[in-house]
Design an enzyme around this catalytic site. Structure first.
Site, PDB file in Angstrom:
ATOM      1  N   LYS A  51     -11.637 -14.493  -9.591  1.00  0.00           N
ATOM      2  CA  LYS A  51     -12.619 -14.549  -8.499  1.00  0.00           C
ATOM      3  C   LYS A  51     -13.608 -13.381  -8.592  1.00  0.00           C
ATOM      4  CE  LYS A  51     -11.010 -12.179  -4.432  1.00  0.00           C
ATOM      5  NZ  LYS A  51     -10.953 -12.079  -3.033  1.00  0.00           N
TER       6      LYS A  51
ATOM      7  N   LYS B  36     -15.557  -7.294  -5.647  1.00  0.00           N
ATOM      8  CA  LYS B  36     -16.259  -6.010  -5.778  1.00  0.00           C
ATOM      9  C   LYS B  36     -15.447  -4.997  -6.569  1.00  0.00           C
ATOM     10  CE  LYS B  36     -15.567  -5.278  -0.774  1.00  0.00           C
ATOM     11  NZ  LYS B  36     -14.928  -6.532  -0.532  1.00  0.00           N
TER      12      LYS B  36
ATOM     13  N   LYS C  90       0.819  -1.222   0.000  1.00  0.00           N
ATOM     14  CA  LYS C  90       0.000   0.000   0.000  1.00  0.00           C
ATOM     15  C   LYS C  90       0.847   1.263   0.000  1.00  0.00           C
ATOM     16  CE  LYS C  90      -4.361  -1.819   1.549  1.00  0.00           C
ATOM     17  NZ  LYS C  90      -5.499  -1.718   2.446  1.00  0.00           N
TER      18      LYS C  90
END
Ligand code: ATP
Ligand code: LTN
Length: 327
Positions: free
Chosen positions: A193, A196, A111
């Site tokens: 997969k 969202k 990140k």
């Protein structure tokens, strides 16, 4: 009864993949554990968030979990930021965690590269998570791959604190590795997969999608040209994915499903899958609508806050005493 604790990040609407792969398991855990579930809104702001969206996402997530069968009588449900002791305990743990350990966390490395000028909270994130866990004398923390290292750090922090102060003050938590749940694929690209953050929303069923959208998405799912309802993930990933969804939601075995649809065409099979998904999600959506603006939701959160404040205050006062912060 062993205590289980998990934090959920408020990231907007969940998918059918989250439901089958994660929430269904939590509904099972609530029967076996003294279960604490909280919304990790303080972790969410380690990456800048729009305040209005954050407020909405937090409430939405609580309503969705309750609508999916997380029972407030069997779980303590609360919002992290409503319990001031998490941040207080976190500070003391920060002062007992070597700086070098934080820079080695994989999530931090990922990140901090993605976000220019990232904030200090991104580095100290796992210490707040250790505080979340250790305040409640948690026995087990369910871990996905991405959070395993953070739970291991919480164990290290507990062990070195206990050693330094010569007391078994923090319970050393065990990671709880969930049974390998079914992985649900994207409807358009079933080898990926269902997620969202997918590029094309047509491949993803959201738990709050309308019946019309659910049907449209399933009828548009990628299949193959064999015209046979047979489970073969390698050669028939689309049909196999739909079989997995049907199996997970109907309880029928894969064999029973193949038998049931042996003479059916894909249109008929897809309609049956859509019926099954709609039958699962319609009541969830209805319950969500009832809860989202209700006092009931606030009462559940108030009760969770009050209960956890009491537990956390006691632990924090003892902690202050141990480190010498009490007069
Ligand atoms: P993102 O798009 O941000 O990666 P996500 O929808 O993939 O989010 P995560 O937040 O990574 O979901 O995962 C939350 C939980 O849901 C995890 O336990 C994960 O295993 C489960 N989960 C997510 N997607 C699926 C899926 N398609 N099939 C089965 N389980 C899933
Ligand atoms: N970092 C976790 C959320 C989280 C958590 C916790 C999970 C915050 N505190 C304590 C388990 C225990 C995540 O992003 N999923």
């Amino acid at each position: 009864m062993k205590r289980f604790l998990t934090g959920l990040q408020p990231t907007g609407c969940l998918t059918l993949g989250n439901y089958i792969g994660a929430i269904k398991q939590m509904v099972k855990y609530q029967e076996e554990f003294d279960s604490f579930i909280f919304i990790a809104d303080m972790h969410a702001i380690t990456i800048p968030k729009d305040p209005e969206k954050l407020r909405k996402d937090v409430r939405d997530l609580v309503a969705i979990y309750l609508a999916c069968g997380i029972d407030p009588n069997k779980n303590t449900i609360f919002i992290q930021s409503e319990n001031i002791y998490h941040a207080n305990v976190s500070w003391i743990l920060e002062c007992n965690t070597p700086y070098g350990q934080l820079g080695r966390m994989t999530q931090f490395k990922d990140k901090s590269q993605k976000h220019e000028n990232f904030m200090a909270g991104l580095l100290t994130y796992p210490i707040l998570m250790a505080a979340d866990i250790l305040i409640y004398d948690t026995d087990c923390v369910p871990v996905g791959k991405d959070q395993k290292q953070h739970v291991e750090l919480a164990r290290d922090i507990a062990e070195s604190f206990n050693k330094r102060f010569g007391k078994d003050f923090f319970k050393v938590p065990e990671p709880l590795i969930p049974e390998e749940g079914a992985k649900i694929g994207d409807l358009l690209d079933p080898t990926k997969k269902m997620s969202k953050s997918a590029e094309n929303p047509k491949g993803v069923i959201l738990l709050l999608d309308s019946e019309k959208d659910i049907r449209k998405k399933i009828m548009g799912a990628t299949t193959d040209s064999e015209m046979c309802v047979r489970y073969d993930p390698e050669n028939k990933p689309g049909i196999s994915n739909l079989i997995t969804i049907y199996h997970e939601l109907s309880g029928l075995s894969v064999k029973e499903i193949e038998e049931k649809f042996k003479d059916a065409n894909y249109g008929t099979f897809k309609t049956a899958v859509a019926d099954c998904v709609v039958a699962t999600l319609n009541p969830i959506r209805q319950r969500y609508e009832e809860l989202i603006n209700s006092e009931e939701l606030d009462k559940i959160l108030d009760a969770g806050r009050d209960k956890t404040l009491e537990i956390a205050k006691k632990k924090y006062e003892e902690l202050k005493e141990i480190v010498g912060l009490k007069r």
